[in-house]
Design a protein around this motif. Structure first.
Motif, PDB file in Angstrom:
ATOM      1  N   LYS A 110     -73.124  79.623 -80.638  1.00 38.83           N
ATOM      2  CA  LYS A 110     -72.169  79.890 -79.571  1.00 38.83           C
ATOM      3  C   LYS A 110     -72.373  81.291 -79.003  1.00 38.83           C
ATOM      4  CE  LYS A 110     -68.567  76.803 -81.333  1.00 38.83           C
ATOM      5  NZ  LYS A 110     -67.154  76.683 -81.787  1.00 38.83           N
ATOM      6  N   PRO A 111     -72.395  81.422 -77.685  1.00 41.69           N
ATOM      7  CA  PRO A 111     -72.561  82.742 -77.064  1.00 41.69           C
ATOM      8  C   PRO A 111     -71.470  83.709 -77.521  1.00 41.69           C
ATOM      9  CG  PRO A 111     -72.824  81.008 -75.439  1.00 41.69           C
ATOM     10  CD  PRO A 111     -72.318  80.344 -76.676  1.00 41.69           C
ATOM     11  N   ALA A 112     -71.893  84.896 -77.945  1.00 36.30           N
ATOM     12  CA  ALA A 112     -70.945  85.893 -78.436  1.00 36.30           C
ATOM     13  C   ALA A 112     -70.815  87.083 -77.501  1.00 36.30           C
ATOM     14  CB  ALA A 112     -71.369  86.373 -79.825  1.00 36.30           C
ATOM     15  N   SER A 113     -71.577  87.095 -76.434  1.00 38.33           N
ATOM     16  CA  SER A 113     -71.532  88.216 -75.488  1.00 38.33           C
ATOM     17  C   SER A 113     -71.886  87.704 -74.098  1.00 38.33           C
ATOM     18  CB  SER A 113     -72.522  89.310 -75.911  1.00 38.33           C
ATOM     19  OG  SER A 113     -73.849  88.823 -75.861  1.00 38.33           O
ATOM     20  N   THR A 114     -71.738  88.575 -73.130  1.00 38.71           N
ATOM     21  CA  THR A 114     -72.072  88.200 -71.755  1.00 38.71           C
ATOM     22  C   THR A 114     -73.551  87.860 -71.625  1.00 38.71           C
ATOM     23  OG1 THR A 114     -70.329  89.666 -70.922  1.00 38.71           O
ATOM     24  CG2 THR A 114     -72.019  88.959 -69.356  1.00 38.71           C
ATOM     25  N   SER A 115     -74.405  88.631 -72.299  1.00 43.80           N
ATOM     26  CA  SER A 115     -75.839  88.361 -72.228  1.00 43.80           C
ATOM     27  C   SER A 115     -76.173  87.012 -72.876  1.00 43.80           C
ATOM     28  CB  SER A 115     -76.623  89.484 -72.912  1.00 43.80           C
ATOM     29  OG  SER A 115     -76.269  89.604 -74.280  1.00 43.80           O
ATOM     30  N   ASP A 116     -75.499  86.675 -73.978  1.00 43.89           N
ATOM     31  CA  ASP A 116     -75.698  85.368 -74.605  1.00 43.89           C
ATOM     32  C   ASP A 116     -75.279  84.250 -73.656  1.00 43.89           C
ATOM     33  OD1 ASP A 116     -76.528  86.716 -76.824  1.00 43.89           O
ATOM     34  OD2 ASP A 116     -74.822  86.161 -78.095  1.00 43.89           O
ATOM     35  N   TRP A 117     -74.141  84.436 -73.025  1.00 40.86           N
ATOM     36  CA  TRP A 117     -73.630  83.424 -72.093  1.00 40.86           C
ATOM     37  C   TRP A 117     -74.600  83.231 -70.934  1.00 40.86           C
ATOM     38  CZ3 TRP A 117     -72.263  83.339 -66.937  1.00 40.86           C
ATOM     39  CH2 TRP A 117     -71.500  82.237 -66.515  1.00 40.86           C
ATOM     40  N   LEU A 122     -78.618  79.775 -68.258  1.00 42.14           N
ATOM     41  CA  LEU A 122     -79.949  79.622 -67.673  1.00 42.14           C
ATOM     42  C   LEU A 122     -80.697  78.458 -68.322  1.00 42.14           C
ATOM     43  CD1 LEU A 122     -81.105  83.353 -67.284  1.00 42.14           C
ATOM     44  CD2 LEU A 122     -80.619  81.719 -65.446  1.00 42.14           C
ATOM     45  N   VAL A 123     -80.532  78.309 -69.626  1.00 40.15           N
ATOM     46  CA  VAL A 123     -81.165  77.179 -70.320  1.00 40.15           C
ATOM     47  C   VAL A 123     -80.560  75.858 -69.855  1.00 40.15           C
ATOM     48  CG1 VAL A 123     -81.403  76.044 -72.573  1.00 40.15           C
ATOM     49  CG2 VAL A 123     -81.899  78.475 -72.339  1.00 40.15           C
ATOM     50  N   ARG A 124     -79.235  75.840 -69.673  1.00 43.51           N
ATOM     51  CA  ARG A 124     -78.600  74.617 -69.174  1.00 43.51           C
ATOM     52  C   ARG A 124     -79.116  74.262 -67.790  1.00 43.51           C
ATOM     53  NH1 ARG A 124     -78.050  71.512 -72.139  1.00 43.51           N
ATOM     54  NH2 ARG A 124     -76.717  70.324 -70.735  1.00 43.51           N
ATOM     55  N   LEU A 125     -79.353  75.276 -66.964  1.00 45.37           N
ATOM     56  CA  LEU A 125     -79.905  75.038 -65.633  1.00 45.37           C
ATOM     57  C   LEU A 125     -81.316  74.455 -65.740  1.00 45.37           C
ATOM     58  CD1 LEU A 125     -79.685  75.337 -62.544  1.00 45.37           C
ATOM     59  CD2 LEU A 125     -80.575  77.671 -62.794  1.00 45.37           C
ATOM     60  N   CYS A 126     -82.106  75.007 -66.653  1.00 49.49           N
ATOM     61  CA  CYS A 126     -83.465  74.489 -66.862  1.00 49.49           C
ATOM     62  C   CYS A 126     -83.429  73.050 -67.367  1.00 49.49           C
ATOM     63  CB  CYS A 126     -84.221  75.377 -67.849  1.00 49.49           C
ATOM     64  SG  CYS A 126     -84.600  77.028 -67.240  1.00 49.49           S
ATOM     65  N   ARG A 127     -82.498  72.754 -68.269  1.00 45.82           N
ATOM     66  CA  ARG A 127     -82.358  71.394 -68.792  1.00 45.82           C
ATOM     67  C   ARG A 127     -81.991  70.421 -67.675  1.00 45.82           C
ATOM     68  NH1 ARG A 127     -80.116  68.971 -73.568  1.00 45.82           N
ATOM     69  NH2 ARG A 127     -79.949  66.736 -73.159  1.00 45.82           N
ATOM     70  N   TRP A 128     -81.096  70.826 -66.815  1.00 45.95           N
ATOM     71  CA  TRP A 128     -80.690  69.986 -65.686  1.00 45.95           C
ATOM     72  C   TRP A 128     -81.879  69.711 -64.761  1.00 45.95           C
ATOM     73  CZ3 TRP A 128     -80.447  71.504 -60.422  1.00 45.95           C
ATOM     74  CH2 TRP A 128     -79.852  70.564 -59.560  1.00 45.95           C
ATOM     75  N   GLY A 129     -82.650  70.756 -64.472  1.00 52.21           N
ATOM     76  CA  GLY A 129     -83.814  70.580 -63.607  1.00 52.21           C
ATOM     77  C   GLY A 129     -84.870  69.699 -64.237  1.00 52.21           C
ATOM     78  N   THR A 130     -85.069  69.835 -65.548  1.00 53.22           N
ATOM     79  CA  THR A 130     -86.059  69.014 -66.248  1.00 53.22           C
ATOM     80  C   THR A 130     -85.645  67.550 -66.258  1.00 53.22           C
ATOM     81  OG1 THR A 130     -86.660  70.877 -67.664  1.00 53.22           O
ATOM     82  CG2 THR A 130     -87.274  68.683 -68.434  1.00 53.22           C
ATOM     83  N   ASP A 131     -84.363  67.284 -66.452  1.00 53.69           N
ATOM     84  CA  ASP A 131     -83.870  65.906 -66.439  1.00 53.69           C
ATOM     85  C   ASP A 131     -84.153  65.249 -65.097  1.00 53.69           C
ATOM     86  OD1 ASP A 131     -82.996  66.128 -69.008  1.00 53.69           O
ATOM     87  OD2 ASP A 131     -80.885  66.429 -68.499  1.00 53.69           O
ATOM     88  N   ILE A 132     -83.947  65.997 -64.027  1.00 58.12           N
ATOM     89  CA  ILE A 132     -84.211  65.458 -62.695  1.00 58.12           C
ATOM     90  C   ILE A 132     -85.705  65.249 -62.484  1.00 58.12           C
ATOM     91  CG2 ILE A 132     -84.117  65.964 -60.226  1.00 58.12           C
ATOM     92  CD1 ILE A 132     -81.471  67.348 -60.667  1.00 58.12           C
TER      93      ILE A 132
END
Length: 368
Positions: A110-117, A122-132
């Motif tokens: 779980k993200p513990a800081s702003t940089s983690d979040w 960004l990874v979720r965005l990459c996952r979304w793009g890869t799925d498409i």
């Protein structure tokens, strides 16, 4: 009339006869060239029409390969030389026990800081793009509320879809380690300082990811469309990693840690679908995995199925996951790499196993 040459004779066949012959010959021809482990969807841009009426049908959506079965070739043909017999791997694989591989599970830090979040989003965005990009349909998606840990979906992926996804992901997965290792190498030269063991681990990670790609490339042959996608993705990803690592190695390693969480999730879901019989070609006991994989992972006799191969690759991704989450927790300028360092004899600490700590080790756990 359509002339068909057989040997030295010529046979004239009517269109109706040609259609009947095609119905028998084409499946046999494709089976001969594709085999159990070579999905035709990755190798053929279109199929031969099986009836005269099908000639007027609209073509299907673009395949990820435009290579005809008749033009297939070995991606890595042996190049004979006068003196060299074999080139060994730069980083021989250390191997895993079956218990170690089965102990790997999807998990999320779980993200513990702003940089983690930021890294996580960004990874979720990459996952979304890869799925498409790889054509994953809504019914093939997992629970969106637990995307990194849920592995059940209403509809499984096909072997061809899995290979498209594997090749696309592995083609860029080897980029971060190479970029980080290169930049740390140059920094060591520029500042006339030791690197404390980070470079070797990062380059080995990149090499390992490339071996994953080479293994899957033995199972299918992408066409120009997918190669173009890979070229574009790598161009963007390399430059993004380059700039990111210059700005903040901490965020970059956290990003890669989250990316490896997705890789562990992907391979875990694939293993589940193999076990459930949703991927019959890969569940077939006669399925042959590439010799390249057997040699690299030193896979024992009786443990060379597609499921075993994915277990090895998933274990590799679990190691990368733990390593990068841990490196993100360290001081990248001063701290030694805990995964290659020898610990003091009077310490109770032993060299940590990154695969056993999905969320990574905190600095106090490995440095003190």
């Amino acid at each position: 009339m359509i002339p068909t040459r057989t040997g030295n004779s010529i046979c004239l066949c009517s269109p109706k006869q040609v259609a009947r012959i095609t119905q028998v010959v084409v499946p046999l021809y494709q089976a001969h060239h594709t085999g159990l482990g070579y999905p035709g969807a990755l190798r053929l841009s279109s199929t031969v029409s099986q009836s005269s009426s099908s000639r007027h049908q609209t073509p299907q959506s673009r395949s990820f390969s435009t290579t005809r079965a008749a033009h297939l070739k070995d991606f890595f043909p042996v190049k004979e030389t006068a003196y060299i017999r074999k080139t060994p791997p730069a980083w021989p694989h250390h191997g895993y026990t079956e218990e170690e591989m089965l102990a790997v599970v999807p998990q999320h830090r779980k993200p513990a800081s702003t940089s983690d979040w930021l890294a996580w989003k960004l990874v979720r965005l990459c996952r979304w793009g890869t799925d498409i990009a790889t054509g994953i349909k809504p019914e093939q998606q997992v629970d969106k509320s637990n995307p990194t840990t849920a592995v059940a979906a209403n509809k499984p992926l096909t072997e061809a879809q899995w290979l498209v996804r594997f090749i696309f992901l592995e083609s860029i997965a080897g980029v971060p380690g190479m970029v980080a290792g290169m930049l740390r190498h140059l920094e060591s030269l520029r500042r006339l300082k030791r690197d404390n063991g980070w470079i070797e681990t990062l380059l080995e990670e990149s090499y390992n990811e490339r071996m994953h790609l080479l293994t899957f490339m033995k199972m299918c042959e992408p066409g120009w469309f997918m190669k173009t996608m890979i070229l574009g993705a790598q161009g963007v990803f390399f430059n993004a990693m380059f700039v990111s690592y210059l700005i903040s190695p901490k965020i970059t390693h956290r990003f890669v840690g989250y990316l490896e969480e997705e890789a562990v999730h992907t391979y875990t879901r694939c293993i589940r679908e193999i076990e459930q019989g949703d991927l019959p070609k890969w569940s077939d006991p006669n399925f042959q995995i590439p010799d390249l994989a057997v040699t690299y992972w030193k896979m024992p006799e009786g443990k060379r199925t597609m499921k075993d191969l994915i277990l090895y690759i998933r274990a590799d991704e679990a190691v990368h996951r733990g390593v990068n989450h841990t490196l993100s927790n360290l001081n990248h300028k001063e701290d030694p790499n805990p995964f290659v360092s020898d610990y003091k004899s009077d310490s109770n600490h032993q060299r940590p196993n990154p695969a056993l700590k999905p969320t990574g080790f905190e600095r106090s756990e490995v440095i003190g």
